[in-house]
Design a protein around this motif. Structure first.
Motif, PDB file in Angstrom:
ATOM      1  N   MET A   1       0.840  -0.909   0.053  1.00  0.00           N
ATOM      2  CA  MET A   1       0.425  -0.013  -0.191  1.00  0.00           C
ATOM      3  C   MET A   1       0.906   1.454   0.162  1.00  0.00           C
ATOM      4  O   MET A   1       1.003   1.929  -0.740  1.00  0.00           O
ATOM      5  N   TYR A   2       1.471   1.332   1.152  1.00  0.00           N
ATOM      6  CA  TYR A   2       2.372   2.293   0.942  1.00  0.00           C
ATOM      7  C   TYR A   2       3.156   2.641   0.160  1.00  0.00           C
ATOM      8  O   TYR A   2       3.800   4.089  -0.756  1.00  0.00           O
ATOM      9  N   ILE A   3       4.074   1.691  -1.029  1.00  0.00           N
ATOM     10  CA  ILE A   3       4.971   1.726  -2.098  1.00  0.00           C
ATOM     11  C   ILE A   3       4.157   2.422  -2.932  1.00  0.00           C
ATOM     12  O   ILE A   3       4.399   3.220  -4.165  1.00  0.00           O
ATOM     13  N   LYS A   4       3.172   1.663  -3.409  1.00  0.00           N
ATOM     14  CA  LYS A   4       2.315   2.015  -4.641  1.00  0.00           C
ATOM     15  C   LYS A   4       1.619   3.961  -4.429  1.00  0.00           C
ATOM     16  O   LYS A   4       1.359   4.429  -5.326  1.00  0.00           O
ATOM     17  N   CYS A   5       1.067   3.729  -3.461  1.00  0.00           N
ATOM     18  CA  CYS A   5       0.418   5.282  -2.555  1.00  0.00           C
ATOM     19  C   CYS A   5       1.988   6.703  -2.926  1.00  0.00           C
ATOM     20  O   CYS A   5       1.517   7.385  -2.123  1.00  0.00           O
ATOM     21  N   GLY A   6       3.114   5.410  -2.871  1.00  0.00           N
ATOM     22  CA  GLY A   6       4.347   6.513  -2.928  1.00  0.00           C
ATOM     23  C   GLY A   6       4.848   6.788  -1.308  1.00  0.00           C
ATOM     24  O   GLY A   6       5.631   8.203  -1.660  1.00  0.00           O
ATOM     25  N   GLY A   7       4.990   6.186  -0.618  1.00  0.00           N
ATOM     26  CA  GLY A   7       5.323   6.248   0.922  1.00  0.00           C
ATOM     27  C   GLY A   7       6.122   5.790   1.438  1.00  0.00           C
ATOM     28  O   GLY A   7       6.041   4.520   2.053  1.00  0.00           O
ATOM     29  N   LEU A   8       7.561   5.227   0.411  1.00  0.00           N
ATOM     30  CA  LEU A   8       8.343   4.841   0.388  1.00  0.00           C
ATOM     31  C   LEU A   8       9.128   4.376   2.038  1.00  0.00           C
ATOM     32  O   LEU A   8       9.493   3.462   1.872  1.00  0.00           O
ATOM     33  N   GLY A   9       8.986   5.226   2.744  1.00  0.00           N
ATOM     34  CA  GLY A   9       9.419   5.683   4.015  1.00  0.00           C
ATOM     35  C   GLY A   9       8.574   5.240   4.449  1.00  0.00           C
ATOM     36  O   GLY A   9       9.373   4.055   5.802  1.00  0.00           O
ATOM     37  N   HIS A  10       7.294   4.729   4.773  1.00  0.00           N
ATOM     38  CA  HIS A  10       6.571   4.238   5.517  1.00  0.00           C
ATOM     39  C   HIS A  10       6.868   2.958   5.546  1.00  0.00           C
ATOM     40  O   HIS A  10       6.491   2.313   6.176  1.00  0.00           O
ATOM     41  N   ALA A  11       6.872   3.041   4.158  1.00  0.00           N
ATOM     42  CA  ALA A  11       6.948   1.342   3.639  1.00  0.00           C
ATOM     43  C   ALA A  11       8.460   0.533   4.331  1.00  0.00           C
ATOM     44  O   ALA A  11       8.068  -0.675   4.948  1.00  0.00           O
ATOM     45  N   LEU A  12       9.364   1.740   4.314  1.00  0.00           N
ATOM     46  CA  LEU A  12      10.786   1.057   4.663  1.00  0.00           C
ATOM     47  C   LEU A  12      10.336   0.588   6.242  1.00  0.00           C
ATOM     48  O   LEU A  12      10.905  -0.364   6.938  1.00  0.00           O
ATOM     49  N   ASP A  13       9.634   1.524   6.574  1.00  0.00           N
ATOM     50  CA  ASP A  13       9.497   1.569   8.655  1.00  0.00           C
ATOM     51  C   ASP A  13       8.504   0.716   9.140  1.00  0.00           C
ATOM     52  O   ASP A  13       9.205  -0.475   9.558  1.00  0.00           O
ATOM     53  N   VAL A  14       7.735   0.115   8.246  1.00  0.00           N
ATOM     54  CA  VAL A  14       7.027  -1.113   8.111  1.00  0.00           C
ATOM     55  C   VAL A  14       7.666  -2.578   8.528  1.00  0.00           C
ATOM     56  O   VAL A  14       7.482  -3.251   9.203  1.00  0.00           O
ATOM     57  N   PHE A  15       8.828  -2.617   7.016  1.00  0.00           N
ATOM     58  CA  PHE A  15       9.171  -3.371   6.832  1.00  0.00           C
ATOM     59  C   PHE A  15      10.925  -3.279   7.779  1.00  0.00           C
ATOM     60  O   PHE A  15      10.317  -4.652   8.084  1.00  0.00           O
ATOM     61  N   GLY A  16      10.789  -2.618   8.336  1.00  0.00           N
ATOM     62  CA  GLY A  16      12.069  -2.852   9.804  1.00  0.00           C
ATOM     63  C   GLY A  16      11.670  -3.041  10.952  1.00  0.00           C
ATOM     64  O   GLY A  16      12.056  -3.437  12.027  1.00  0.00           O
ATOM     65  N   ARG A  17      10.296  -2.574  11.072  1.00  0.00           N
ATOM     66  CA  ARG A  17       9.045  -3.868  11.640  1.00  0.00           C
ATOM     67  C   ARG A  17       9.002  -4.460  12.400  1.00  0.00           C
ATOM     68  O   ARG A  17       7.921  -5.076  13.185  1.00  0.00           O
ATOM     69  N   MET A  18       8.867  -5.611  11.343  1.00  0.00           N
ATOM     70  CA  MET A  18       8.236  -7.164  11.166  1.00  0.00           C
ATOM     71  C   MET A  18       9.036  -8.117  11.758  1.00  0.00           C
ATOM     72  O   MET A  18      10.548  -8.131  11.289  1.00  0.00           O
ATOM     73  N   PRO A  19       8.520  -8.619  12.731  1.00  0.00           N
ATOM     74  CA  PRO A  19       9.322  -9.586  13.477  1.00  0.00           C
ATOM     75  C   PRO A  19       9.814 -10.875  12.625  1.00  0.00           C
ATOM     76  O   PRO A  19      10.786 -12.185  12.651  1.00  0.00           O
ATOM     77  N   GLU A  20       9.289 -11.346  10.897  1.00  0.00           N
ATOM     78  CA  GLU A  20       9.910 -12.359  10.347  1.00  0.00           C
ATOM     79  C   GLU A  20       9.550 -11.556   8.585  1.00  0.00           C
ATOM     80  O   GLU A  20       8.194 -10.572   8.603  1.00  0.00           O
ATOM     81  N   ARG A  21      10.307 -11.980   7.382  1.00  0.00           N
ATOM     82  CA  ARG A  21       9.736 -11.668   6.500  1.00  0.00           C
ATOM     83  C   ARG A  21       9.965 -12.615   5.469  1.00  0.00           C
ATOM     84  O   ARG A  21      10.933 -13.710   6.226  1.00  0.00           O
ATOM     85  N   CYS A  22       9.089 -12.616   4.300  1.00  0.00           N
ATOM     86  CA  CYS A  22       9.227 -13.106   3.810  1.00  0.00           C
ATOM     87  C   CYS A  22       9.490 -13.303   2.314  1.00  0.00           C
ATOM     88  O   CYS A  22       9.999 -11.936   2.278  1.00  0.00           O
ATOM     89  N   VAL A  23       9.792 -14.079   1.386  1.00  0.00           N
ATOM     90  CA  VAL A  23      10.652 -13.862  -0.118  1.00  0.00           C
ATOM     91  C   VAL A  23       9.787 -11.820  -0.949  1.00  0.00           C
ATOM     92  O   VAL A  23      10.098 -10.653  -1.518  1.00  0.00           O
ATOM     93  N   VAL A  24       8.514 -12.015  -0.509  1.00  0.00           N
ATOM     94  CA  VAL A  24       7.353 -10.884  -0.774  1.00  0.00           C
ATOM     95  C   VAL A  24       7.929  -9.859  -0.699  1.00  0.00           C
ATOM     96  O   VAL A  24       7.322  -8.878  -1.171  1.00  0.00           O
ATOM     97  N   SER A  25       8.481  -9.814   1.105  1.00  0.00           N
ATOM     98  CA  SER A  25       8.285  -8.687   1.566  1.00  0.00           C
ATOM     99  C   SER A  25       9.746  -8.518   0.930  1.00  0.00           C
ATOM    100  O   SER A  25       9.814  -6.860   0.717  1.00  0.00           O
ATOM    101  N   TRP A  26      10.657  -8.553   0.876  1.00  0.00           N
ATOM    102  CA  TRP A  26      11.738  -8.084   0.497  1.00  0.00           C
ATOM    103  C   TRP A  26      11.770  -8.123  -1.182  1.00  0.00           C
ATOM    104  O   TRP A  26      12.125  -6.736  -1.501  1.00  0.00           O
ATOM    105  N   THR A  27      10.716  -9.217  -2.396  1.00  0.00           N
ATOM    106  CA  THR A  27      10.706  -8.603  -3.477  1.00  0.00           C
ATOM    107  C   THR A  27      10.081  -7.162  -3.456  1.00  0.00           C
ATOM    108  O   THR A  27      10.303  -6.072  -4.218  1.00  0.00           O
ATOM    109  N   ALA A  28       9.402  -6.953  -2.700  1.00  0.00           N
ATOM    110  CA  ALA A  28       8.447  -5.734  -2.634  1.00  0.00           C
ATOM    111  C   ALA A  28       9.370  -4.327  -2.234  1.00  0.00           C
ATOM    112  O   ALA A  28       9.631  -3.299  -2.904  1.00  0.00           O
TER     113      ALA A  28
END
Length: 640
Positions: free
Chosen positions: A233-260
């Motif tokens: 949502m953040y990436i497609k709406c131009g909020g890359l910084g917010h996307a990075l914040d969500v990514f940084g706080r994720m307790p686990e990540r998968c290939v979908v998280s990294w690819t996005a």
């Protein structure tokens, strides 16, 4: 007592003669058996007759039985019988709560009784999102505008939410969500997904941030898929910084998280600011760490032409994830010397490293540093500080830090509760759990799993029975780790029948579930039942681990069941677990108690690295079985 035997009555007029009691018990048992048998068979007409018979005897079906009957009506599409059973429940059920009434609505909707569902809905004193959703879906499916108009007055706020979301008015959606929060209504998982996807389709970044805040405050379970949707949502709406914040706080990540994230930064890289290359390389470091390839991660990090705080954080996290905690701390210090300003993720990661080292002094220094830099308001960072103090055994400082967090979230509460559990302090964990609802927090799956671990520590069967219905109503028992924690709590409290009942009702089981029940029967000194479970586990098949053998061998040891213990020893050899020090120590205890010192000696020789318990066990085995000379030889060998 002779007076009672002669008259068959007590001074209060109650008959207690054995023949009379046996007849009453036999009649009651027959009807209850019939109820469960007929329900399983799907003969709901006869189920209603049994319910009537139970009512005449003054017996009320319990909560779980009512749910089972209603769900069976749904599966066999028994509308008419469902109506009769509904009447029986209204007259005889002890407690028709919100969850049970929602099940009634679901039954009528799925069996084609929309009018009856509407009647149940209209009589409800309180409603949740689960009450509204099936009614809205039912009317949408029926396409009955007239009935929809009758229903509109009742579904004002829910209708607003779906209508405004469809219309794309996300500002008003946030207002409706706030109203829900005040009424204690929490949108379900599918509703949140629908809202986030609608935000993506209309590119509503300011409203996205507000909805994200509502989600963090009010959602019961924010899983990996939901977090990935937030990133998208953040990436497609131009909020890359917010996307990075969500990514940084994720307790686990998968290939979908990294690819996005990689794709997003690659797209940003067209602007020529160099940020894209740094992020992609930082992502590679994280991916190598996830694969356990720390050398490759180091190689990428050292060859980076430029490094920002994200790159440093990625390498520090890579060290932590691969258990190189000392290197993580040293790299953090190098980062500080190099004038790189640490952010919240830097401090959170280095606190995890301190926890891994058990280095409370350095962790405390980092704590002081982050307070000076204003990170005391960051609940994510402060939760890591609490975890560090807990894992270092300083519960007093952990609790002081927890109490000073101004905006505690559910994660902070769970961290403190787990801190108590890690140090074997069950009472304080229970006390903290009791405070959570008083402060407006709805318990999640992790909370329930943690509380049952506390119950297991306290060996409190009464408390376990009190919490059991609560976790059923919450819906958390469907998660395997919650069900397993409940099995373990019952088992540790020696309520093995209750433990097995929960275990049997679990849809999914893992190795830990099997181990919990096996250990329970071992503690109850029922080694034959434990061995039977082990045989069933092999048929699944699930590969046993050292904990499986420890539980089984301790049971055989207490019962001096040498033959069964020897069979287990042979199986442990076949799967390569005889060299494990814990399994070896359990074998030594078994053979020592059974007087088989030769087997004990053989088991000792197979242990890779004997510890002090191993040496004490083998020496004790010879001392207690007339082998003093051999005991002396082992004693001398231990001191070489």
């Amino acid at each position: 007592m002779d007076f009672f035997h002669r008259n068959g009555r007590d001074p209060y007029g109650f008959s207690f003669s054995l023949p009379h009691l046996e007849l009453r018990f036999r009649a009651r048992k027959a009807t209850i058996d019939d109820l469960h048998r007929l329900c399983k068979k799907g003969d709901m007409k006869k189920v209603t007759k049994v319910l009537d018979q139970l009512a005449k005897q003054g017996i009320r079906p319990n909560y779980e039985t009512c749910l089972r009957i209603l769900k069976r009506c749904i599966s066999v599409n028994a509308l008419q019988e469902g109506r009769s059973i509904h009447s029986c429940l209204m007259r005889n059920a002890a407690n028709l709560d919100l969850f049970l009434r929602n099940t009634l609505i679901s039954m009528y909707n799925k069996c084609g009784g929309l009018g009856h569902a509407l009647d149940v809905f209209g009589r409800m004193l309180e409603r949740s999102v689960v009450s509204w959703t099936p009614m809205i879906s039912a009317f949408a499916g029926e396409g009955r505008k007239g009935d929809g108009l009758r229903f509109r007055a009742r579904k004002a706020t829910i209708d607003d939410l779906h209508r405004l979301c469809k219309k794309g008015d996300m500002k008003k959606v946030t207002k409706v969500l706030d109203q829900f929060a005040k009424q204690g209504i929490r949108p379900n998982y599918e509703t949140w997904l629908r809202i986030l996807r609608r935000c993506i389709s209309i590119n509503a970044l300011p409203e996205d941030k507000s909805i994200h805040s509502c989600l963090m405050r009010n959602a019961v379970n924010i899983d990996l898929f939901l977090r990935n949707t937030l990133i998208s949502m953040y990436i497609k709406c131009g909020g890359l910084g917010h996307a990075l914040d969500v990514f940084g706080r994720m307790p686990e990540r998968c290939v979908v998280s990294w690819t996005a994230m990689i794709s997003a930064f690659a797209g940003e890289g067209r602007k020529g600011d160099g940020l894209s290359d740094v992020f992609v390389l930082s992502s590679l470091i994280g991916m190598y760490a996830g694969l356990g390839c720390v050398d490759s991660a180091i190689e990428v990090f050292t060859e980076m032409p430029m490094r920002d705080v994200v790159a440093w954080n990625s390498m520090i996290a890579a060290y932590v994830e691969t258990a190189f905690s000392r290197e993580a701390v040293e790299l953090f210090l190098v980062m500080l010397v190099g004038d790189i300003q640490p952010n919240n993720y830097s401090f959170a990661t280095v606190q995890k490293a301190c926890a891994g080292l058990g280095c409370v002094k350095f962790g405390s220094s980092v704590h002081a540093c982050l307070l000076k830099m204003g990170f005391d308001l960051d609940v994510f960072v402060m939760g890591c500080v609490v975890d560090m103090y807990s894992k270092c055994g300083n519960l007093q400082e952990a609790r002081r830090t927890f109490d000073n967090i101004a905006n505690r979230d559910i994660v902070a509460w769970n961290t403190m509760i787990n801190g108590y559990l890690q140090n074997g302090v069950g009472e304080e964990a229970i006390e903290l759990y009791c405070q959570m609802p008083l402060q407006g927090f709805i318990l999640n799956n992790i909370t329930y799993a943690s509380i049952f671990k506390a119950v297991a520590i306290l060996v409190d069967g009464v408390l376990c029975k009190y919490l059991h219905p609560l976790v059923i109503k919450s819906g958390s028992l469907s998660y395997v780790y919650v069900g397993t924690a409940l099995v373990d709590a019952y088992a540790k409290s020696l309520l093995v029948e209750d433990a097995e009942k929960v275990y049997t009702e679990m849809r999914y089981r893992n190795l830990v579930s099997w181990n919990a029940l096996i250990t329970g029967y071992s503690l109850a000194r029922k080694y034959k039942v434990a061995m039977n479970l082990y045989c069933q586990m092999q048929k699944v098949p699930i590969r046993p681990d050292p904990y499986t053998f420890i539980g089984l061998l301790s049971s055989c040891s207490m019962s001096k069941a040498l033959d069964e213990g020897s069979q287990l020893h042979a199986h442990s050899i076949r799967i390569g677990l005889d060299s494990n020090v814990s399994v070896g120590n359990a074998l030594l205890d078994l053979y020592s108690k059974c007087g088989s010192v030769d087997d004990a000696s053989s088991a000792f020789q197979c242990i890779d690295v004997p510890n002090s318990i191993s040496w004490a066990a083998i020496i004790s085995a010879f001392v207690h079985n007339g082998g003093e000379e051999s005991a002396v030889l082992y004693f001398r060998e231990m001191h070489r």
